[in-house]
Design a protein around this motif. Structure first.
Motif, PDB file in Angstrom:
ATOM      1  N   ASP A  15      -4.043  -0.638  10.795  1.00 28.52           N
ATOM      2  CA  ASP A  15      -3.858  -1.850  10.007  1.00 28.52           C
ATOM      3  C   ASP A  15      -4.695  -1.841   8.725  1.00 28.52           C
ATOM      4  O   ASP A  15      -5.279  -2.869   8.340  1.00 28.52           O
ATOM      5  N   ALA A  16      -4.749  -0.678   8.045  1.00 24.01           N
ATOM      6  CA  ALA A  16      -5.560  -0.531   6.845  1.00 24.01           C
ATOM      7  C   ALA A  16      -4.675  -0.338   5.614  1.00 24.01           C
ATOM      8  O   ALA A  16      -3.465  -0.123   5.715  1.00 24.01           O
ATOM      9  N   SER A  17      -5.289  -0.401   4.443  1.00 26.87           N
ATOM     10  CA  SER A  17      -4.585  -0.282   3.169  1.00 26.87           C
ATOM     11  C   SER A  17      -4.835   1.085   2.541  1.00 26.87           C
ATOM     12  O   SER A  17      -5.824   1.752   2.849  1.00 26.87           O
ATOM     13  N   TYR A  18      -3.963   1.494   1.596  1.00 27.07           N
ATOM     14  CA  TYR A  18      -4.145   2.801   0.958  1.00 27.07           C
ATOM     15  C   TYR A  18      -3.386   2.885  -0.364  1.00 27.07           C
ATOM     16  O   TYR A  18      -2.363   2.246  -0.565  1.00 27.07           O
ATOM     17  N   LEU A  19      -3.951   3.727  -1.265  1.00 25.01           N
ATOM     18  CA  LEU A  19      -3.376   3.962  -2.589  1.00 25.01           C
ATOM     19  C   LEU A  19      -3.410   5.456  -2.891  1.00 25.01           C
ATOM     20  O   LEU A  19      -4.439   6.112  -2.679  1.00 25.01           O
ATOM     21  N   GLY A  20      -2.318   5.985  -3.401  1.00 22.81           N
ATOM     22  CA  GLY A  20      -2.240   7.402  -3.724  1.00 22.81           C
ATOM     23  C   GLY A  20      -2.817   7.722  -5.086  1.00 22.81           C
ATOM     24  O   GLY A  20      -2.711   6.946  -6.026  1.00 22.81           O
TER      25      GLY A  20
END
Length: 496
Positions: A454-459
């Motif tokens: 349930d975490a966020s991420y950016l490439g």
């Protein structure tokens, strides 16, 4: 991660806020040119203080040392400054030359900046003296505080499309308490183009280019910034510094918001000479990634940025790109102490601003925006993040992590051991994920694990670089993905 290194030509110089063109000396009522002129400017005021500058023009004989004095009419109090030795006694402020900038030629000028506290109104000084001789205040100077830099017209925004995020336990939520995630990309360029004298952004940042980003179902764009360019350092081309730089960033932020995208602004390259282990450059200027932000200008940068965006809670702040004090210190405990508290850190020759200093700088402006703080080892190590978490009076802070296939912590077993405990306590954002394989096998694994937790991420990154120079998501700014970018695009679209 930092962009590909390109040759940098850095001119020696000191800091100046909101660099401006040289002004012709005004005439007195009798037609004579005054011995000196002063332009006083207020930028980025906030509830309890402001950032200001003075531009001194010497119209008389050359001097080998100088001292400017003026009185504040109100409760203003200088707390720090640059390009001069600043002091204050009562209401009288003195700005004297440093050892390296005492010479002031006839017709020459000097810029010096400062941060000051204030309560109530903030009237401008009405009289200035250079080496005891009264100066004429330049007609172009601002007699009262501005509301901050203003720039070109910005696209209309719909604040309802972009949520103001807040930490609630280990979740990010909007004003209605609905859980939110940050899914998106990095948009590199503003951290290196300006210091290299090549512009502000790398590639287009117009409406069409932002629409292309949004087409990937991106809801967040991380925008790396340069400390010297924002503050208007003298070694930066004025066309790309100070107000011009700030205006360009503000306009891009507004354009992102107009497309329903959360802007995440972050300090990427900063001031301070570091030539130790894993040094990215020997330059004192902000031309590469340093192990920690500097105490001299880092807090001033964040006071100014936070003052600019504090009335827009949809903008989030990432305090520092990739700290690596662990490469300079001998133990992890020393590295984490340096990370939080700053000061004199083993192995780092400049005075460090710790994460607590930067949090304090942001909150001191009254800004309540979401803050991200990345760990050590280039934000890849979060093992002591919880025990060294900065105190945030707003309770609106998240842990940030960077992950590449070549990092130490690049396996599910490491993530289970080191990241899961952090994710269980605070909001968690992988501010950069990527790989140097021109494929997406590794980021597929990372995204799958982060989704399960349930975490966020950016490439990293929405730039058209070759895979040999860094993980590039696109081959064209119309959104055409590279083989690596295809993995992120397809996954984000699958999230619906």
């Amino acid at each position: 991660m930092s962009p590909p290194r390109l040759p940098v030509i850095a001119a020696a110089g000191a800091f100046a806020v909101a660099a401006a063109a040289l002004l012709l000396p005004p005439l007195t009522a009798s037609g004579a040119t005054p011995a000196c002129s002063v332009e006083y400017t207020v930028t980025n005021p906030w509830d309890t203080g402001f950032q200001g500058s003075v531009k001194i023009l010497n119209n008389g004989a050359p001097v080998t040392s100088w001292s400017l004095t003026f009185d504040f009419p109100g409760t203003q109090k200088v707390t720090q400054g640059w390009n001069a030795a600043w002091s204050q006694s009562g209401r009288t402020v003195t700005a004297s030359n440093e050892s390296w900038n005492g010479k002031l030629a006839s017709g020459g000028s000097i810029d010096a900046g400062f941060i000051a506290s204030s309560t109530g109104s903030n009237p401008a000084p009405t009289a200035f003296a250079l080496n005891g001789v009264t100066c004429d205040q330049d007609p172009g100077s601002s007699p009262s505080p501005s509301t901050g830099p203003t720039g070109p017209s910005q696209p209309p925004t719909d604040p309802g499309k972009v949520p103001a995020l807040h930490a609630s336990g280990n979740k990010l939520v909007d004003a209605n308490g609905t859980e939110r995630h940050l899914y998106g990309v990095n948009r590199s360029g503003a951290e290196f183009m300006c210091v290299q004298g090549r512009g502000i952004f790398d590639g287009p940042v117009d409406d069409a280019s932002v629409a292309a980003i949004a087409s990937w179902q991106v809801n967040t764009v991380r925008v790396p910034l340069n400390e010297e360019c924002w503050l208007g350092a003298a070694n930066i081309d004025p066309a790309y510094a100070g107000t011009n730089y700030i205006d360009a960033v503000k306009e891009y932020v507004a354009r992102l918001e107009a497309h329903g995208i959360t802007p995440l602004v972050e300090l990427h390259w900063s001031y301070g000479e570091y030539t130790g282990n894993s040094s990215g450059c020997s330059d004192v200027h902000a031309s590469c990634q340093k192990p920690m932000p500097d105490a001299q200008y880092g807090p001033s940068f964040w006071k100014s940025v936070a003052g600019t965006f504090k009335n827009d809670p949809t903008v989030a702040f990432d305090l520092f790109n990739e700290p690596y004090p662990d490469r300079a210190t001998s133990t992890l405990d020393q590295a984490w102490t340096c990370w939080r508290d700053g000061g004199t850190c083993p192995g780092i020759t400049y005075e460090v601003a710790g994460m607590q200093d930067l949090v304090d700088a942001v909150r001191g402006t009254g800004a309540q925006n979401l803050i991200l703080a990345g760990g050590i080892a280039y934000s890849n190590d979060l093992r002591q993040w919880l025990s060294h978490e900065p105190t945030d009076p707003a309770g609106n802070i998240a842990a940030a992590w960077h992950s590449y296939n070549f990092n130490t912590c690049s396996s599910a077993s490491c993530w289970d051991e080191q990241l899961a405990p952090v994710i269980s306590k605070v909001p968690f954002v992988a501010g950069e994920i990527g790989e140097n394989t021109c494929s997406h096998g590794y980021v597929d694994q990372v995204m799958s694990w982060l989704d399960a937790h349930d975490a966020s991420y950016l490439g990293w990154t929405w730039n058209t670089w070759d895979c040999s120079t860094g993980p590039s998501l696109i081959s064209s700014y119309d959104g055409t993905p590279t083989p690596y970018g295809t993995g992120l695009r397809d996954h984000l679209r699958s999230l619906g």
